[in-house]
Design a protein around this motif. Structure first.
Motif, PDB file in Angstrom:
ATOM      1  N   MET A   1       1.363  -1.215   0.068  1.00 26.16           N
ATOM      2  CA  MET A   1      -0.420  -0.088   0.077  1.00 26.16           C
ATOM      3  C   MET A   1       0.574   1.066  -0.076  1.00 26.16           C
ATOM      4  O   MET A   1       1.587   1.582   1.056  1.00 26.16           O
ATOM      5  N   HIS A   2       1.010   1.698  -1.290  1.00 27.62           N
ATOM      6  CA  HIS A   2       1.510   3.452  -1.067  1.00 27.62           C
ATOM      7  C   HIS A   2       0.865   4.515  -0.517  1.00 27.62           C
ATOM      8  O   HIS A   2      -0.452   4.873  -1.160  1.00 27.62           O
ATOM      9  N   VAL A   3       1.534   5.441   0.749  1.00 31.57           N
ATOM     10  CA  VAL A   3      -0.126   5.553   1.745  1.00 31.57           C
ATOM     11  C   VAL A   3       0.443   7.640   0.274  1.00 31.57           C
ATOM     12  O   VAL A   3      -0.701   8.066   0.898  1.00 31.57           O
ATOM     13  N   LEU A   4       1.300   7.964   0.392  1.00 26.24           N
ATOM     14  CA  LEU A   4       1.135   9.094  -0.670  1.00 26.24           C
ATOM     15  C   LEU A   4       0.426   9.071  -1.618  1.00 26.24           C
ATOM     16  O   LEU A   4       0.315   9.984  -2.115  1.00 26.24           O
ATOM     17  N   ASN A   5      -0.803   7.719  -2.148  1.00 33.87           N
ATOM     18  CA  ASN A   5      -1.143   7.407  -3.232  1.00 33.87           C
ATOM     19  C   ASN A   5      -2.531   8.385  -2.569  1.00 33.87           C
ATOM     20  O   ASN A   5      -3.201   8.252  -3.616  1.00 33.87           O
ATOM     21  N   ALA A   6      -2.656   8.749  -1.488  1.00 33.03           N
ATOM     22  CA  ALA A   6      -4.205   9.149  -1.190  1.00 33.03           C
ATOM     23  C   ALA A   6      -4.238  10.184  -1.768  1.00 33.03           C
ATOM     24  O   ALA A   6      -3.589  11.368  -2.186  1.00 33.03           O
ATOM     25  N   SER A   7      -5.627  11.175  -1.896  1.00 26.94           N
ATOM     26  CA  SER A   7      -6.578  12.156  -2.082  1.00 26.94           C
ATOM     27  C   SER A   7      -5.500  13.596  -1.156  1.00 26.94           C
ATOM     28  O   SER A   7      -6.582  14.178  -1.348  1.00 26.94           O
ATOM     29  N   ILE A   8      -4.445  13.622  -1.740  1.00 29.09           N
ATOM     30  CA  ILE A   8      -4.024  15.057  -0.660  1.00 29.09           C
ATOM     31  C   ILE A   8      -3.185  15.969  -1.768  1.00 29.09           C
ATOM     32  O   ILE A   8      -1.735  15.436  -2.951  1.00 29.09           O
ATOM     33  N   THR A   9      -3.689  16.899  -2.438  1.00 32.75           N
ATOM     34  CA  THR A   9      -2.975  17.988  -3.237  1.00 32.75           C
ATOM     35  C   THR A   9      -3.170  19.361  -2.851  1.00 32.75           C
ATOM     36  O   THR A   9      -1.918  19.809  -3.140  1.00 32.75           O
TER      37      THR A   9
ATOM     38  N   GLY B   1       5.619  -3.166   5.550  1.00 37.08           N
ATOM     39  CA  GLY B   1       5.082  -3.388   4.176  1.00 37.08           C
ATOM     40  C   GLY B   1       4.598  -2.504   3.765  1.00 37.08           C
ATOM     41  O   GLY B   1       4.132  -2.885   2.517  1.00 37.08           O
ATOM     42  N   GLU B   2       4.046  -1.540   4.409  1.00 35.23           N
ATOM     43  CA  GLU B   2       3.378   0.034   3.781  1.00 35.23           C
ATOM     44  C   GLU B   2       3.963   1.419   3.424  1.00 35.23           C
ATOM     45  O   GLU B   2       3.083   1.549   2.607  1.00 35.23           O
ATOM     46  N   LEU B   3       5.154   1.035   2.736  1.00 39.49           N
ATOM     47  CA  LEU B   3       5.964   1.887   2.580  1.00 39.49           C
ATOM     48  C   LEU B   3       7.132   1.716   1.879  1.00 39.49           C
ATOM     49  O   LEU B   3       8.250   0.556   2.588  1.00 39.49           O
ATOM     50  N   ASP B   4       7.072   1.729   0.855  1.00 37.76           N
ATOM     51  CA  ASP B   4       7.907   1.722  -0.455  1.00 37.76           C
ATOM     52  C   ASP B   4       9.834   1.664   0.492  1.00 37.76           C
ATOM     53  O   ASP B   4      10.556   1.020   0.574  1.00 37.76           O
TER      54      ASP B   4
ATOM     55  N   TYR C   1      11.029   1.763  -7.334  1.00 40.95           N
ATOM     56  CA  TYR C   1      11.420   4.188  -7.697  1.00 40.95           C
ATOM     57  C   TYR C   1      10.898   3.466  -9.344  1.00 40.95           C
ATOM     58  O   TYR C   1      11.095   2.741 -10.074  1.00 40.95           O
ATOM     59  N   ARG C   2       9.905   4.502  -8.923  1.00 39.38           N
ATOM     60  CA  ARG C   2       9.242   5.234 -10.164  1.00 39.38           C
ATOM     61  C   ARG C   2       9.838   6.584 -10.120  1.00 39.38           C
ATOM     62  O   ARG C   2       8.705   7.708  -9.565  1.00 39.38           O
ATOM     63  N   GLY C   3      10.774   7.484 -11.373  1.00 35.82           N
ATOM     64  CA  GLY C   3      10.719   8.808 -11.124  1.00 35.82           C
ATOM     65  C   GLY C   3      12.210   9.842  -9.664  1.00 35.82           C
ATOM     66  O   GLY C   3      11.792   8.906  -8.583  1.00 35.82           O
ATOM     67  N   PHE C   4      11.513  10.099 -10.007  1.00 35.68           N
ATOM     68  CA  PHE C   4      12.714  10.762  -8.796  1.00 35.68           C
ATOM     69  C   PHE C   4      12.106  11.247  -7.569  1.00 35.68           C
ATOM     70  O   PHE C   4      10.764  11.247  -7.363  1.00 35.68           O
ATOM     71  N   PRO C   5      12.314  10.410  -6.277  1.00 38.95           N
ATOM     72  CA  PRO C   5      11.140  10.182  -5.185  1.00 38.95           C
ATOM     73  C   PRO C   5      10.737  12.349  -4.968  1.00 38.95           C
ATOM     74  O   PRO C   5      10.933  13.109  -4.534  1.00 38.95           O
TER      75      PRO C   5
END
Length: 983
Positions: free
Chosen positions: A1-9, A84-87, A121-125
């Motif tokens: 689960m990728h926590v940063l994918n939450a709808s936070i803009t 296992g929740e954070l990349d 890794y997918r692009g710059f952190p």
């Protein structure tokens, strides 16, 4: 689960969440969250606004099923993350397993573990998060990932996967040309894959990159590797290592600006320990919450600076992130002087000039952010009042500050005030003994005691006395004490504050011959603390060799210090008190006309060197307006040595050259003032010194107007309009250029008129008035033709070609660019030639002639690389990358664009960086890697938003929509959107 994918803009919520995730399961102090959100001074409501952010984050996480993750703590906030929740945690776990397998010699398992970790890794952190603290952490993560890539490739080479790693290694060395370990791996892989010639070519590329960027030959391991290949025995070269270290965070730029500690420092034993502890721990608390500020005050000559420098070296280990040092004085009481100091600090900390904001407040805020949580010790020497200190104070209690001043500065918050006075007798005798030697002091013990008393036990007076003894080894100490017995001289020397040592300076001065005295007096004309040796020649109006001998006479007399460099690069420094004395003698012994004539010769020498530097960089004396100010010519061989690298010369002399503009204004020499300012424009532009460009021109404009110098007034208005264009202040630019054009018309200045028309035409084109732009370009070109200004004409032709392109007349555009290329080729104007070739490449690209586009762009790339034009290289690589993409060479396009992206980031050119992000998004889209494409496009959108770049934002937004449609299985206009139009 990728926590940063939450709808936070929301940007503030993103910054807070990123900080919490970077310290997952640990408490993040409230103050650190505030620092992450506000780069400038936080508002009074910062605490409540952070609380609002936390509440919004909790709601957003709750909406995704992640309840009760953020916990409030008395010290701050904490986010709880399960295994296992954070990349980042998964990455660390996989890396630990891989290294364990490596230690147990399970090499296949280790290689697989490395690859699984890197696949996360997918692009710059953390791209798109608007926070300097987050960006710094993301950079460290990216550097750590690169170290793991190197480890992984090292292992795969050991496993014999030479052919499989070559493509990846080629891309990596293109993106990171100074990482020798990657070059070693690539060379080894090529050789063991049977590609010996390519391996040797790779070594040559690595060597060239090291020489171009660092000025250094490759390291010994890389040279041994080449030798092994040439001998046909790679095994005799460096072996592939199997002892991989743990990832190490990259070393940041660590400034060491403090002067060297003196070997004979004496006295203040217990005080030094006490003050060092204060700077380490504040007011006795190891967990301090405010910046420790130590203010050292005392009379002139008491050794304030010496004590401060000694403390810096005592605390070097504790303040491991660096030491910053500056001298202020009354000349830096204004905001401009303090802004320049912050500019120097930020550059010393590794920030590119183009990234440094304008204005004192913005720079102060950036400085505080740059050293937040760092261990940096700052020394502010010779402070006049508290107002000089405030903008230079850090915000982090991990830093320390030492202030020296002749005044008791009681208004600095949290400051500890310490006053130093004369040494006690024992320490004064010890200091004298250390300086002149035990044998000499022991031979005359009574005279040694007498001497320290006559000097008032002041360190500065003692050092002057000791220096005279050292310079005259045939003297007995009694000879000096006899001289000091003269009360008239002694009181004049020792009794009055900052001028206490005047008589000692006078004694040395009187011992010089007439020419050396004259040089010392005229050195008082200089506005900077240190200066190059050639300065003496125009001041005395003599040849350089004789002037150098005269300088050495001043060095021998201890009136001048050698502060660095060798040969033509040697630099000298007048002590502040010696400079004051020199100015007094100048006023007393030389009349105003003689002083003005010496100043004009010095300004003429600066103008001569600025002319030569402009010609080297620009291919000739083009696109610049000059006055009739007389140049003072330096010898050709000296100029060649000084300007062997004109950009480095200007970097070293920028402060003095800028000061010369102000000096010309004060001397009432407007022609020198504005001519020097405009001649340095190419140097300002190349180094992104826009503050200096604007400041020198504003001074010169005022000076020219006061002198009713109409040519100078128009030239400054024109050049200020140019810097307005660079900074995209188009309304201001149009107003200034219109004024300049009017004056150029009235006085009949053809070149100035043409140059002003050229910029006005550009503004017309930017506003969509193509007919008016064409008319102005045509008029400017006609005016420049009889003047032979090839570079100016080429610029105009290029602008006209752009209009033809916008009218759809591509054939006419090509003819105009070909004519521009002929003009600059004839005069060897390489910088402008590269620009025209770039335009030609774009033209062929738009016409679909990719072969010719690549040919022209390759020529341009060779020129910009030959001239070490990093900004130009980035622009050409962007265009080449798009050509490769149009040719469906996706891998080569990615390699080229990644290389250009890295250069743009190093240059601090954020807008160019955003354009590379867009191009890379298109590459990944073409590969159907929609996840990476979205990340690159989002990063571009974030940068365009920061700069309010509407066109770029629209392009990025449209591309994002197209990528999302394709990823969702809704094919859009893929072919139409595959590439953007050339800019």
């Amino acid at each position: 689960m990728h926590v940063l994918n939450a709808s936070i803009t929301a940007s503030r919520q993103q910054a807070v969440l990123a900080m919490l995730l970077l310290e997952a399961n640990n408490v993040v102090p409230l103050g650190r969250l505030i620092d992450a959100v506000w780069e400038e001074s936080p508002p009074s409501t910062a605490k409540s606004q952070i609380q609002i952010c936390i509440s919004a984050l909790r709601r957003a996480l709750r909406d995704t099923g992640l309840d009760d993750r953020i916990i409030t703590n008395p010290a701050g906030y904490q986010i709880r993350i399960a295994e296992g929740e954070l990349d980042l945690h998964i990455f660390n776990d996989l890396l630990t397993e891989a290294r364990a397998a490596l230690r147990e010699q399970r090499l296949e398992d280790a290689a697989s573990g490395f690859r699984q970790a890197l696949a996360l890794y997918r692009g710059f952190p953390l791209s798109g998060v608007d926070s300097r603290l987050v960006e710094a952490a993301a950079t460290r993560i990216a550097e750590r990932r690169l170290a793991v890539v190197e480890d992984c490739l090292e292992l795969e080479l050991h496993l014999g996967r030479h052919r499989e790693t070559i493509d990846e290694l080629m891309a990596l060395v293109t993106e990171h040309p100074l990482r020798e370990r990657l070059w070693q791996q690539l060379i080894t892989a090529l050789y063991r894959a049977g590609r010996q010639a390519e391996a040797l070519a790779a070594y040559r590329s690595a060597r060239q990159a090291s020489i171009d960027d660092l000025g250094l030959e490759p390291s010994e391991p890389l040279r041994l590797l080449e030798r092994a290949i040439l001998n046909g025995d790679l095994e005799s070269g460096p072996a592939v290592e199997l002892e991989w270290p743990n990832p190490i965070e990259p070393a940041p730029s660590v400034p060491r600006m403090a002067p060297a500690d003196i070997p004979d420092f004496t006295g203040y034993g217990e005080l030094v320990t006490e003050l060092a502890d204060f700077l380490r721990y504040g007011s006795g608390q190891s967990d301090r919450d405010s910046v420790p500020v130590l203010t050292i005050t005392g009379r002139g000559g008491a050794g304030k600076t010496t004590l401060a420098v000694h403390l810096v070296h005592e605390l070097a280990a504790e303040f491991s992130d660096g030491q910053l040092f500056t001298r202020l004085g009354p000349e830096r009481s204004h905001s401009g002087g303090l802004s320049q100091i912050l500019d120097g600090f930020l550059r010393a900390l590794g920030m590119p000039g183009s990234s440094i904001p304008e204005g004192l407040e913005a720079r102060a805020a950036t400085f505080r952010s740059q050293i937040a949580a760092s261990r940096v010790l700052i020394v502010l020497d010779d402070v006049v009042d508290e107002r000089q200190v405030y903008p230079l104070l850090p915000g982090s209690p991990s830093c320390g500050v030492i202030v020296t001043s002749r005044r008791r500065l009681a208004g600095i918050p949290g400051s500890r005030l310490v006053e130093v006075s004369a040494l006690d007798q024992r320490d004064a005798v010890e200091l004298l003994t250390r300086m002149v030697g035990t044998e000499r002091a022991s031979a005359e013990p009574r005279e040694a005691l007498r001497l320290v008393e006559l000097c008032g036990r002041l360190p500065l007076a003692l050092r002057i006395a000791a220096a005279r003894l050292i310079a005259r080894p045939h003297w007995r100490m009694a000879q000096l004490t006899e001289r000091l017995e003269d009360e008239g001289r002694r009181l004049d020397e020792l009794a009055h504050g900052g001028l206490d040592v005047r008589t000692n300076i006078a004694i040395s001065y009187e011992g010089l011959d007439g020419q050396a005295q004259r040089l010392l007096r005229r050195l008082g004309l200089l506005e900077t603390h240190d200066f190059p040796g050639w300065t003496a020649a125009p001041l005395l109006d003599i040849d350089v060799i004789t002037a150098s001998d005269t300088l050495d006479a001043l060095v021998d007399a201890q009136l001048l210090e050698v502060v660095g460099g060798f040969g033509v690069d040697t630099r000298y420094r007048l002590h502040d008190l010696v400079r004051v004395y020199a100015r007094e003698r100048l006023a007393a012994e030389e009349n105003a006309p003689a002083r003005l004539e010496a100043a004009r010769r010095l300004l003429g020498a600066w103008l001569f060197l600025a002319d030569e530097a402009h010609r080297i960089l620009y291919g000739g004396d083009y696109t610049v307006i000059h006055s009739q100010a007389e140049r003072w010519k330096l010898p050709r061989h000296l100029v060649h040595d000084l300007l062997r690298d004109p950009l480095m010369w200007f970097e070293n002399e920028r402060a003095a050259a800028v000061a010369a503009v102000g000096q010309a204004s004060q001397a009432g020499a407007p022609d020198y003032c504005w001519d020097l300012a405009i001649t340095m424009v190419a140097l300002f532009e190349t180094g992104s010194y826009l503050d200096d460009w604007r400041a020198t021109h504003e001074i010169a404009l005022l000076t020219a107007r006061q002198a009713d110098d109409r040519l100078g007034t128009a030239a400054m208005l024109y050049s200020l309009g140019a810097v307005d264009i660079v900074e995209q202040r188009f309304d201001d630019a149009r107003a200034r250029l219109a004024q300049a054009l009017q004056v150029f018309d009235e006085i009949g200045e053809a070149r100035g008129r043409a140059l002003a028309l050229r910029h006005l035409a550009f503004l017309d084109r930017m506003h969509g008035d193509l007919d008016r732009a064409w008319a102005r370009y045509s008029e400017a070109l006609a005016a420049l033709h009889p003047l032979g200004d090839a570079a100016g004409a080429a610029h105009i032709l290029s602008g006209m070609a752009r209009i033809k392109l916008e009218w759809g007349e591509r054939g006419s555009a090509a003819e105009l660019l070909a004519e521009a290329l002929r003009k600059v080729t004839e005069v060897n104007g390489t910088r402008v030639q590269a620009m025209v070739l770039h335009r030609l490449g774009e033209l062929h690209f738009e016409d679909g002639d990719l072969t010719r586009a690549e040919e022209e762009l390759t020529k341009a790339l060779k020129l910009v690389r030959g001239g070490h034009d990093r900004a130009g290289e980035a622009h050409v690589l962007h265009a080449l990358g798009l050509v490769k993409l149009r040719q469906h060479q996706h891998h080569q396009a990615a390699v080229t664009l990644n290389h250009g992206y890295a250069i743009a980031r190093r240059n601090g050119d954020r807008l160019a960086t955003a354009r590379f992000c867009l191009a890379l998004a298109r590459v990944h889209r073409a590969r159907r890697d929609y996840s990476s494409a979205l990340e690159w496009a989002s990063q571009a959108l974030g940068i365009f938003d920061q700069f309010h770049a509407l066109l770029g934002r629209l392009e990025a937004d449209e591309l994002l929509g197209q990528i999302r449609d394709e990823a969702a299985g809704r094919p859009g206009l893929r072919e139409q959107a595959a590439l953007p139009p050339a800019v």
